[in-house]
Design a protein around this motif. Structure first.
Motif, PDB file in Angstrom:
ATOM      1  N   ALA A  66      65.335  24.086  23.031  1.00  0.00           N
ATOM      2  CA  ALA A  66      66.654  23.581  23.195  1.00  0.00           C
ATOM      3  C   ALA A  66      66.708  22.843  24.423  1.00  0.00           C
ATOM      4  CB  ALA A  66      67.806  24.730  23.530  1.00  0.00           C
ATOM      5  N   GLU A  67      66.033  23.165  25.568  1.00  0.00           N
ATOM      6  CA  GLU A  67      65.884  22.312  26.840  1.00  0.00           C
ATOM      7  C   GLU A  67      65.009  20.937  26.639  1.00  0.00           C
ATOM      8  OE1 GLU A  67      64.433  25.194  29.657  1.00  0.00           O
ATOM      9  OE2 GLU A  67      66.341  26.157  30.029  1.00  0.00           O
ATOM     10  N   ASP A  68      64.073  21.201  25.738  1.00  0.00           N
ATOM     11  CA  ASP A  68      63.555  20.192  25.741  1.00  0.00           C
ATOM     12  C   ASP A  68      63.902  18.896  24.922  1.00  0.00           C
ATOM     13  OD1 ASP A  68      61.174  18.398  23.802  1.00  0.00           O
ATOM     14  OD2 ASP A  68      59.986  19.287  25.513  1.00  0.00           O
ATOM     15  N   GLY A  69      64.869  19.264  23.733  1.00  0.00           N
ATOM     16  CA  GLY A  69      65.588  18.212  23.210  1.00  0.00           C
ATOM     17  C   GLY A  69      64.958  17.516  22.141  1.00  0.00           C
ATOM     18  N   ARG A  70      63.609  17.350  22.245  1.00  0.00           N
ATOM     19  CA  ARG A  70      62.733  16.526  21.398  1.00  0.00           C
ATOM     20  C   ARG A  70      61.933  17.184  20.167  1.00  0.00           C
ATOM     21  NH1 ARG A  70      58.789  14.213  25.974  1.00  0.00           N
ATOM     22  NH2 ARG A  70      58.759  16.380  26.038  1.00  0.00           N
ATOM     23  N   ILE A  71      62.093  18.485  20.066  1.00  0.00           N
ATOM     24  CA  ILE A  71      61.048  19.012  18.977  1.00  0.00           C
ATOM     25  C   ILE A  71      62.013  19.756  17.970  1.00  0.00           C
ATOM     26  CG2 ILE A  71      59.808  21.236  19.127  1.00  0.00           C
ATOM     27  CD1 ILE A  71      59.111  20.887  21.940  1.00  0.00           C
ATOM     28  N   GLN A  72      61.502  19.473  16.752  1.00  0.00           N
ATOM     29  CA  GLN A  72      61.876  20.086  15.360  1.00  0.00           C
ATOM     30  C   GLN A  72      60.973  21.018  14.826  1.00  0.00           C
ATOM     31  OE1 GLN A  72      63.202  16.281  13.464  1.00  0.00           O
ATOM     32  NE2 GLN A  72      65.040  17.412  13.565  1.00  0.00           N
ATOM     33  N   ILE A  73      61.213  22.311  14.550  1.00  0.00           N
ATOM     34  CA  ILE A  73      60.431  23.082  13.795  1.00  0.00           C
ATOM     35  C   ILE A  73      60.992  23.468  12.275  1.00  0.00           C
ATOM     36  CG2 ILE A  73      59.394  25.568  13.871  1.00  0.00           C
ATOM     37  CD1 ILE A  73      60.179  25.873  17.020  1.00  0.00           C
ATOM     38  N   PHE A  74      59.631  23.072  11.582  1.00  0.00           N
ATOM     39  CA  PHE A  74      59.963  23.197   9.931  1.00  0.00           C
ATOM     40  C   PHE A  74      59.079  24.263   9.643  1.00  0.00           C
ATOM     41  CE2 PHE A  74      60.425  18.739  11.183  1.00  0.00           C
ATOM     42  CZ  PHE A  74      61.655  18.737  10.770  1.00  0.00           C
ATOM     43  N   PHE A  75      59.532  25.321   8.611  1.00  0.00           N
ATOM     44  CA  PHE A  75      58.839  26.336   8.029  1.00  0.00           C
ATOM     45  C   PHE A  75      58.521  25.994   6.510  1.00  0.00           C
ATOM     46  CE2 PHE A  75      60.770  28.121  11.507  1.00  0.00           C
ATOM     47  CZ  PHE A  75      60.106  28.911  12.112  1.00  0.00           C
ATOM     48  N   ARG A  76      57.110  25.801   6.132  1.00  0.00           N
ATOM     49  CA  ARG A  76      56.712  25.453   4.734  1.00  0.00           C
ATOM     50  C   ARG A  76      56.162  26.784   4.334  1.00  0.00           C
ATOM     51  NH1 ARG A  76      56.685  19.644   4.660  1.00  0.00           N
ATOM     52  NH2 ARG A  76      56.027  19.940   2.655  1.00  0.00           N
ATOM     53  N   GLN A  77      56.696  27.230   3.465  1.00  0.00           N
ATOM     54  CA  GLN A  77      56.378  28.939   2.760  1.00  0.00           C
ATOM     55  C   GLN A  77      55.455  28.411   1.599  1.00  0.00           C
ATOM     56  OE1 GLN A  77      59.399  31.561   1.470  1.00  0.00           O
ATOM     57  NE2 GLN A  77      57.920  33.264   1.433  1.00  0.00           N
ATOM     58  N   VAL A  78      54.158  29.224   1.485  1.00  0.00           N
ATOM     59  CA  VAL A  78      53.486  29.084   0.325  1.00  0.00           C
ATOM     60  C   VAL A  78      53.499  30.702  -0.011  1.00  0.00           C
ATOM     61  CG1 VAL A  78      51.837  27.318   1.387  1.00  0.00           C
ATOM     62  CG2 VAL A  78      51.370  29.587   1.883  1.00  0.00           C
ATOM     63  N   SER A  79      53.570  30.613  -1.544  1.00  0.00           N
ATOM     64  CA  SER A  79      53.361  31.794  -2.417  1.00  0.00           C
ATOM     65  C   SER A  79      52.733  31.635  -3.619  1.00  0.00           C
ATOM     66  CB  SER A  79      54.694  32.540  -2.293  1.00  0.00           C
ATOM     67  OG  SER A  79      55.516  31.738  -3.048  1.00  0.00           O
ATOM     68  N   SER A  80      52.142  32.641  -4.219  1.00  0.00           N
ATOM     69  CA  SER A  80      51.541  32.584  -5.421  1.00  0.00           C
ATOM     70  C   SER A  80      52.645  32.734  -6.664  1.00  0.00           C
ATOM     71  CB  SER A  80      50.539  33.702  -5.602  1.00  0.00           C
ATOM     72  OG  SER A  80      51.202  35.005  -5.383  1.00  0.00           O
ATOM     73  N   GLU A  81      53.611  33.501  -6.405  1.00  0.00           N
ATOM     74  CA  GLU A  81      54.642  33.825  -7.339  1.00  0.00           C
ATOM     75  C   GLU A  81      55.768  34.470  -6.958  1.00  0.00           C
ATOM     76  OE1 GLU A  81      52.426  37.835  -9.029  1.00  0.00           O
ATOM     77  OE2 GLU A  81      52.102  35.761 -10.072  1.00  0.00           O
ATOM     78  N   PRO A  82      57.207  34.166  -7.318  1.00  0.00           N
ATOM     79  CA  PRO A  82      58.022  34.929  -6.981  1.00  0.00           C
ATOM     80  C   PRO A  82      58.190  36.390  -6.827  1.00  0.00           C
ATOM     81  CG  PRO A  82      58.696  33.244  -8.517  1.00  0.00           C
ATOM     82  CD  PRO A  82      57.247  33.385  -8.565  1.00  0.00           C
ATOM     83  N   PHE A  83      58.323  37.249  -5.993  1.00  0.00           N
ATOM     84  CA  PHE A  83      58.302  38.695  -5.823  1.00  0.00           C
ATOM     85  C   PHE A  83      59.286  39.268  -6.953  1.00  0.00           C
ATOM     86  CE2 PHE A  83      59.447  42.930  -4.109  1.00  0.00           C
ATOM     87  CZ  PHE A  83      58.260  43.580  -4.411  1.00  0.00           C
ATOM     88  N   VAL A  84      58.809  39.994  -7.918  1.00  0.00           N
ATOM     89  CA  VAL A  84      59.404  40.635  -8.834  1.00  0.00           C
ATOM     90  C   VAL A  84      59.301  42.191  -8.498  1.00  0.00           C
ATOM     91  CG1 VAL A  84      59.581  41.111 -11.149  1.00  0.00           C
ATOM     92  CG2 VAL A  84      59.029  39.058 -10.443  1.00  0.00           C
ATOM     93  N   ASN A  85      60.763  42.837  -8.396  1.00  0.00           N
ATOM     94  CA  ASN A  85      60.599  44.084  -8.242  1.00  0.00           C
ATOM     95  C   ASN A  85      60.732  45.061  -9.517  1.00  0.00           C
ATOM     96  OD1 ASN A  85      60.846  46.809  -6.911  1.00  0.00           O
ATOM     97  ND2 ASN A  85      63.169  46.446  -6.851  1.00  0.00           N
TER      98      ASN A  85
END
Length: 321
Positions: A218-237
């Motif tokens: 927040a203090e820097d003000g120039r940085i954005q963080i993105f999360f890119r998830q990889v998975s083999s298949e949706p988890f099935v219970n």
């Protein structure tokens, strides 16, 4: 400056071939004086000077052509303080944090999860513009940059990730992000982005460390963080939901049904192998067809071999992981 294929720089030795040929082809001609041509000597010398200059220019062009071909094959990349030599706008400094922890070794139809993360990183790098610069780092408990500076050639990212494999360490997202912020201090662009690429499994996080990280961003003000998830298949219970035993006691030799109910939470139909074991021995096996978020039941006939208590269990086939 860095080179994507530095081995091609050995081809610069070929730049000496035109120079060698130039000197080998030079032949000394004897000077012959002819009386009728003595008044034309100054004009002939002037023409020879022009011819020699033309030859030197042709030699320089041949050497330059060889050098340009070699450098093109080596693919030079401007980095760090040299990047201003080829400005292309404001651009973005992108840091790719690729998870190589133990969970990324899980096998999928297209390879491991780390292979999927490598493809995701390539997709992010391919989407960068010519004015952008990129750096890539692997992380588990800490971030480990694959090269020390931000580069402007996305192909360098692909080359550095090629052949890498996931390790066996645990994942510490906060420490990796802190190391990522330190790496961004070397960036040359005002706008900065961090891409966290991995399976994003839940991990323990220290609240104090998390608050300090959020405050720093927040203090820097120039940085954005993105999360890119990889998975083999949706988890099935999928689970054994209920087991119904006979309501009354059985005598030796009597048969009664053991009714087992299985269920699943997935959105697609699923075939579930179901097993019944008694006294550590498998006495029944079947396959249930479960609909989307559905359940099904099966009655296993059980014959009591002798009087007494029997211990048993109903189970599904274990997951792959």
């Amino acid at each position: 400056m860095q080179f994507l294929h530095p081995a091609f720089l050995l081809g610069l030795l070929a730049a000496g071939i035109p120079i060698l040929l130039h000197f080998l082809q030079r032949r000394r001609r004897p000077d012959l004086a002819f009386a009728p041509l003595r008044f034309l000597r100054p004009t002939q010398e002037k023409q020879m000077r022009r011819i020699n200059l033309r030859r030197l220019l042709l030699l320089a062009l041949r050497v330059l052509a060889v050098v340009c071909v070699v450098l093109a094959l080596a693919r030079p990349t401007l980095t760090g303080h040299l990047a201003w030599l080829a400005p292309a706008g404001q651009g973005v400094s992108a840091l790719l944090l690729v998870d190589d922890s133990a969970s990324m070794r899980a096998q999928t139809a297209g390879g491991t999860l780390f292979d999927a993360a490598r493809r995701e990183a390539a997709q992010v790098a391919a989407g960068l513009d010519g004015a952008d610069e990129v750096c890539v780092a692997l992380f588990s408990d800490a971030a480990r940059p694959l090269f020390g500076e931000f580069v402007r050639d996305p192909g360098l990212v692909l080359a550095e990730l090629e052949g890498r494999e996931a390790g066996f360490a645990a994942t510490d997202y906060l420490s990796a992000l802190e190391d990522g912020l330190d790496l961004l201090e070397r960036a040359g662009r005002t706008h900065r982005e961090i891409y966290v690429i991995g399976d994003l499994q839940r991990a323990e996080a220290d609240s104090t460390q998390r608050a300090a990280l959020a405050r720093r961003v927040a203090e820097d003000g120039r940085i954005q963080i993105f999360f890119r998830q990889v998975s083999s298949e949706p988890f099935v219970n999928r689970r054994v939901e209920d087991v119904q035993r006979p309501a009354s006691l059985l005598r030796a030799g009597e048969t009664a049904p053991i009714t087992v109910t299985a269920a699943q939470d997935g959105e697609e139909p699923l075939a579930v192998p179901l097993f019944l074991e008694v006294g550590g021995t498998a006495v029944g096996e079947t396959e249930l067809r479960l609909g989307p978020a559905g359940r099904a039941r099966h009655a296993f006939p059980l014959t009591l071999p002798e009087e007494g208590d029997l211990a048993g269990r109903a189970r599904l086939r274990p997951d792959r992981y």
